[in-house]
Structures are given as structure tokens and as C-alpha cells.
Write a protein that holds these residues in place. Sequence first.
Motif, mmCIF file in Angstrom:
data_model
loop_
_atom_site.group_PDB
_atom_site.id
_atom_site.type_symbol
_atom_site.label_atom_id
_atom_site.label_comp_id
_atom_site.label_asym_id
_atom_site.label_seq_id
_atom_site.Cartn_x
_atom_site.Cartn_y
_atom_site.Cartn_z
ATOM 1 N N ALA A 111 0.672 -1.298 -0.073
ATOM 2 C CA ALA A 111 -0.026 0.130 0.020
ATOM 3 C C ALA A 111 0.852 1.218 -0.121
ATOM 4 O O ALA A 111 0.443 2.381 -0.199
ATOM 5 C CB ALA A 111 -0.802 0.229 1.314
ATOM 6 N N ASP A 112 2.185 1.316 0.469
ATOM 7 C CA ASP A 112 3.085 2.393 0.509
ATOM 8 C C ASP A 112 3.574 2.539 -1.228
ATOM 9 O O ASP A 112 4.612 3.158 -0.878
ATOM 10 C CB ASP A 112 3.894 2.187 1.337
ATOM 11 N N PHE A 131 -4.782 -1.252 -0.201
ATOM 12 C CA PHE A 131 -4.216 -1.189 -1.729
ATOM 13 C C PHE A 131 -5.470 -0.701 -2.501
ATOM 14 O O PHE A 131 -5.409 0.208 -3.203
ATOM 15 C CB PHE A 131 -3.898 -2.510 -2.231
ATOM 16 N N ILE A 132 -6.616 -1.104 -2.107
ATOM 17 C CA ILE A 132 -8.034 -0.446 -2.356
ATOM 18 C C ILE A 132 -8.104 0.725 -2.095
ATOM 19 O O ILE A 132 -8.536 1.647 -2.925
ATOM 20 C CB ILE A 132 -9.284 -1.407 -1.995
ATOM 21 N N GLN A 133 -7.953 1.210 -0.630
ATOM 22 C CA GLN A 133 -8.020 2.740 -0.451
ATOM 23 C C GLN A 133 -6.838 3.554 -1.062
ATOM 24 O O GLN A 133 -7.047 4.747 -1.376
ATOM 25 C CB GLN A 133 -7.671 2.795 1.070
ATOM 26 N N HIS A 183 -7.194 7.180 -3.246
ATOM 27 C CA HIS A 183 -6.666 8.356 -2.903
ATOM 28 C C HIS A 183 -5.344 8.764 -4.118
ATOM 29 O O HIS A 183 -4.803 9.749 -4.086
ATOM 30 C CB HIS A 183 -5.772 8.377 -1.686
ATOM 31 N N SER A 184 -5.323 7.885 -5.045
ATOM 32 C CA SER A 184 -4.250 8.066 -6.219
ATOM 33 C C SER A 184 -4.570 8.958 -7.191
ATOM 34 O O SER A 184 -3.656 9.229 -8.115
ATOM 35 C CB SER A 184 -3.749 6.478 -6.507
ATOM 36 N N THR A 190 -14.909 -11.335 -7.928
ATOM 37 C CA THR A 190 -15.329 -9.876 -7.523
ATOM 38 C C THR A 190 -14.262 -8.866 -7.876
ATOM 39 O O THR A 190 -13.024 -9.080 -7.452
ATOM 40 C CB THR A 190 -15.653 -10.223 -5.941
ATOM 41 N N GLU A 191 -14.852 -7.922 -8.290
ATOM 42 C CA GLU A 191 -13.931 -6.583 -8.457
ATOM 43 C C GLU A 191 -13.446 -6.208 -7.168
ATOM 44 O O GLU A 191 -14.326 -5.986 -6.297
ATOM 45 C CB GLU A 191 -14.319 -5.537 -9.397
ATOM 46 N N LEU A 192 -12.335 -5.504 -7.065
ATOM 47 C CA LEU A 192 -12.009 -5.165 -5.866
ATOM 48 C C LEU A 192 -12.596 -3.952 -5.535
ATOM 49 O O LEU A 192 -12.484 -3.835 -4.106
ATOM 50 C CB LEU A 192 -10.338 -4.560 -6.101
#
Length: 653
Positions: free
Chosen positions: A367-368, A395-397, A401-402, A424-426
Motif C-alpha cells: 500500500a505504500d 491497496f484498495i484505499q 486516493h491516487s 469480484t472486482e476489488l
Amino acid sequence: MTLNTNFLRNVFLYKCLFALTFLNHVSLSVEDELFSSVSNNFPEDDSNQKITSLPLLYTKSHQSKANRDWVVIQNTTESLSLSEILNENVKNLIALLSNFRQESRLQNLTLTNVSVNWNHLMEIFQNVWHSSVEYFNINNVTQLSHIERYKFNYSGTSMKALTMKKIIITDMYFTQDDLYKIFADMNIADMTIADSEMIHMLCPSRKSPFRYLNFLKNDLTDFLFQKCDNLPQLETLILQKNKFESLRKVSFMTSRMKSLQYLDMSNNLLRHDGAGVQCQWAESLAELDLSSNQLVDAVFECLPANVKKLSLRNNQISNVPSGVAELKSLEELNLASNRLADLPGCSGFTSLQFLNVEMNSILTPSADFFQSCPRVRELQAGHNPFKCSCELQAFIQLERHSGGKLFGWPAAYVCEYPEGLRGTELKDFHLSPLACNTTLLLVTALLLTVLLVAAVAFLCIYLDVPWYVRMTWQWTQTKRRAWHNPPADQEAILQFHAFISYSERDSPWVKNELIPNLERGEGSVQLCQHERNFIPGKSIVENIINCIEKSYRSIFVLSPNFVQSEWCHYELYFAHHKLFSENSNSLILILLEPIPPYLIPARYHKLKALMAKRTYMEWPKERSKRALFWANLRAAISINLQKADENLYEETD
């Protein structure tokens, strides 16, 4: 007016072509149909994009069966395309080409299906070399005779680009220099030799003007251009689909190419095992394609320092080692179709802007990533076997924010594991924060545990559980001792009519009223009182239990003082226990003074239950009623102890 103009133009073109073929003794059979003008494009060669498409005049394909002439595929003032060049008509072609001098307008020439001897082939090249042709394409060539040395004249050419495809050499025994030197020393800018099973190419014998070389789909090996100093202007080198094996040798091949900017080594057999082997690349190399090879993690030890665009697609890379490669100029990195288990960091790629890691083995991406790679504008991480778990939530979050930096979101990002979430889509995968935050989960569990312990402790204190546990333990110990030391005579079991339990503050009433009225006179009652009947040496609890068990009844003198006495509570507890264990009706409650409910402690819940369910005797304040009180009390405890003993013996038997 338009029709007349088109007609005159067609007639003029027809006459020019007729005169040209007549003067050069070339037999071109002309049909009755005149040339018709259409807007069409000369097909651009896929392997050499620098050849510019030109507008053409299309003429009907034709072939004279009697003279075995070539086929005219396309013909215009600036472009000519011929097919079926054979030994029988090659001299006519050479004669035709000899007339296209440098002042001619013909710029594009394409020959297809050429089957001629070596010398005739060289004459074709030589005549084209000295003509006005700038872009020469020759495809499907079969050389029919023995190859021998040919003195090629490289002077005075207008040619800019040569493209040769599918060249077949039938001579199996020839001197390689006789073949390869002809093409290596050509003083042109662009040359393509593709799909021709070429096994070698010589280094030019002098400084070459080559800027573009394309040897697509041949059999070239690591020996190509080793220690070659004569390609100083070469900018683009395409060696795709050959048989190169050593990445280190490829790097040394480029080290002398001072102007090289683009190198395509895809679809080869390249390996690099590291082992401290140094590589040396051209400093000018900015774009490198190493896709579809056999490269592993060690490839990052052998990369050009100034490369800006790097493709390592479809290799065997499982990790990007940190601190190995310092590619500070790298802007675009393609690592798709490898074996990566996580997103690579950018410690060695400080200028990275585009990263492709599609189709790897990434289950839970870090995630980083964007924190370690702040300059990345686009990340392609789709089509990986994502494991939809708590680790993936971050990662979804990150995507939210990206600012749209994830290419292909959301269609390319789908859960693969667990099986219940496959497909299932993320963006549709959600878990509660409590389920995914380990710290929060531990704090919550600890808090609930503390609350539970506190609640249990409160209930224990409120219900006086420790006291009951202690009393149960003492009662058990007393019963155990009694079981190990049974009395010698069963008659000793019932010795008293009643055991008196009272508070010390109520002792005046007991001593002055209760005991005298019950023990004197006819039908006297034998009472067990702690002051005179407790056996010295035994514990108070043991004495209480013994007295209760040896008494037919237990009289409890209730008052506000009673509920404040600890020993009274013990006596009530053991008597109540006997009530249930023996299923007897042995309790007599005397209410000496009214007890307000709020004065009864919580641990006296048994007393509350008894007073609610059982009839108790209330001490009358009027003297006239006391005689009846004593009569009722005597009747409640009146029993022949000997008879009681006999009944007990019968029950025991």
C-alpha cells in the motif's frame, strides 16, 4: 471538361510508358484498358517505419505468358512495384533500371518473388544503387547460383533505405565475406534484412553512415558486431527474434556504438547469472527492449545506466533487488508477465513515471507504493491473482486516493482468492475496519475482557460469591472429617430440639425470654446455644455445623442486628443447606424486630427468599399475646428425641 482532362492525361501517361519500354527493348504487354486513377497508399513496411507512403496510380496486373515477363503490381511516376523476376527476364529489368538515373523522379522500388543468379542479383542492386531510387524493397528472393566475390561500386547513390525480406541462399559452400561484405559496407542510412536465416553480419570496413539496422527474425548470435568501431552513427538496432544468449556480450557489442539510442533484443535466449560479471553499455542508450527472454533477478546488475525506457516483459524475474541497480534516468519500466510477488520499490528508480506489473503473481500489493515512488503517474497492476483479505484493503484505499493512477481500474482488478470471492472486482470488496485492524481488534478484545472481568468481579462482590465459596469449602471439609470419623453411636446424631441462631446484641432477649420459656416447665425443650454447647478446640464453623446437624430444628431470631452479624450469616447458610440437602422443614424464623428491606445486604438473598416463601413468627409487643406465641413455638419444635432417633434408624436401615 473534367472528362476530357482525365482522358488526355491517361493518353499521355500511356504514350510515355510505351516509349520508355520501346527504347529499352522491354516487352510490356499493354491491355486495352487504360490506367485509371485512384487514391491509394503504398503499403508501409512494418519493419521500417521510416519509409514514407506515397500516392500511387494503380495499373491492372498482367503477365505475358509468351515472353515470361514480370508482373507489374504498381506503377506511378515516383513508385514502381514488380513481381516474378526470373533469369529469363532479368536482363530486361536491368536494362529498364539503367534508365532510372539520378535525375529521374522514381523514388520507391519494390521487387517481389525474385529468383535469379548471384551476378544478376548484384547487377540489380548495382543499377538500383546508381538510380534515383531512395527506398528499395526486395522480398522473397531466391539466389540460384554460386556466390562469388563481386566488386560493388558504392559511389554516387541516392538510396536512403534498403529492405530485404525472406532471402534464400541456395549455395551452401561460399565465403561469408563475399556475401556479407556487400551489405555491411553500404553507405546508406537505413537497412533491414529480415526473416532470412542470416547467421552473421560483418562489421563495416570503414566508418558507416548506418543510423538504422533491422535484423528481425534471423539466426544471429553473440558474435555479431563484437569489437566493431565503425558504427558511430547507429541510433536504432533491432535484433528481435534471433539467437543471442549472453546479455553481457550484447552490452559489449553496444559499448562502441556511441550514438545508439534504441536496442530491441526481445524474443531471444538471453541469460545473465550475475556472479560479479561487469557489463558495459553504450552511454547514449535510452530505450532497451529485453522482453521474452530467460532473464532472472540478476538482470538488474547488467543494465545501461542512462536508460529511460526499459522492457523486461515475459521473463523469469521474481524480485527487483534494492540497492543493485541505480537507474536514475529510468522513466518507464515494463515488468509484466514475470513472477513478482509484490510491487517493486523505487529506491533505484528515482525518476520512474510508468510501471507495468500486469500478469505477475501479486496477491497483496504494497500500500505504500506511491509513497516510495512519488513521481509515478501510472501504475498497471491488473490481471494479477489478488487475494481479497484485510491486507488488500489498504491497496484498495490507495486507489481511491491516487487520483486515477491505476491503469485499467476497476475491470482489470479482480479477486482470485478466496474461491468464494473469485471474480469480484476489488472496488466491490469490503471488510469492516475492526476485522482488518489488528491493533484495534486487540484493544477491543482487551477492553471487552476487562469489562467482562469487571462485571464478574462486581457480581461476585455484589452476591458475595467469595464468601459462599469459602463457606462451601469449610462445610465440605467438615463433612469430610465427619465421614472419616463417624460417631460411635447413631443416637448422638439428634441431641437437641433446636439450635438457636441470634445476634449478640439480641442475646438479652434470648437469655431472658426465649431460653427460660422453652426449657422450664413440663415438656421442656433442649436447646443448643453456642455459649454452652460449642466444643472447645473445634473451629467455630465446625461447631455451628455440628449443632445444626444434631438439632431437630434451627431457630433464627431475626432483627436488624441479625443481618449485620457475619456469624449469623454462616449459621443461616448452613441451616439453609441442610434444608435442601435433607429435604426437611427444620427452619423456624422469629422476627424479633421489623427489618426494613434496604437494611438487608445483598448477600442475604437467601433470607429474603425464605421470608418471602415461608411463614415466620413475629414477637408480639402486647403481653397478652405472648402466651400464644410460646405455645405455638413449643408446638413447632415439640418432638420426642428418642422417637426421632428410632425413625432415623429406620430410615438409615
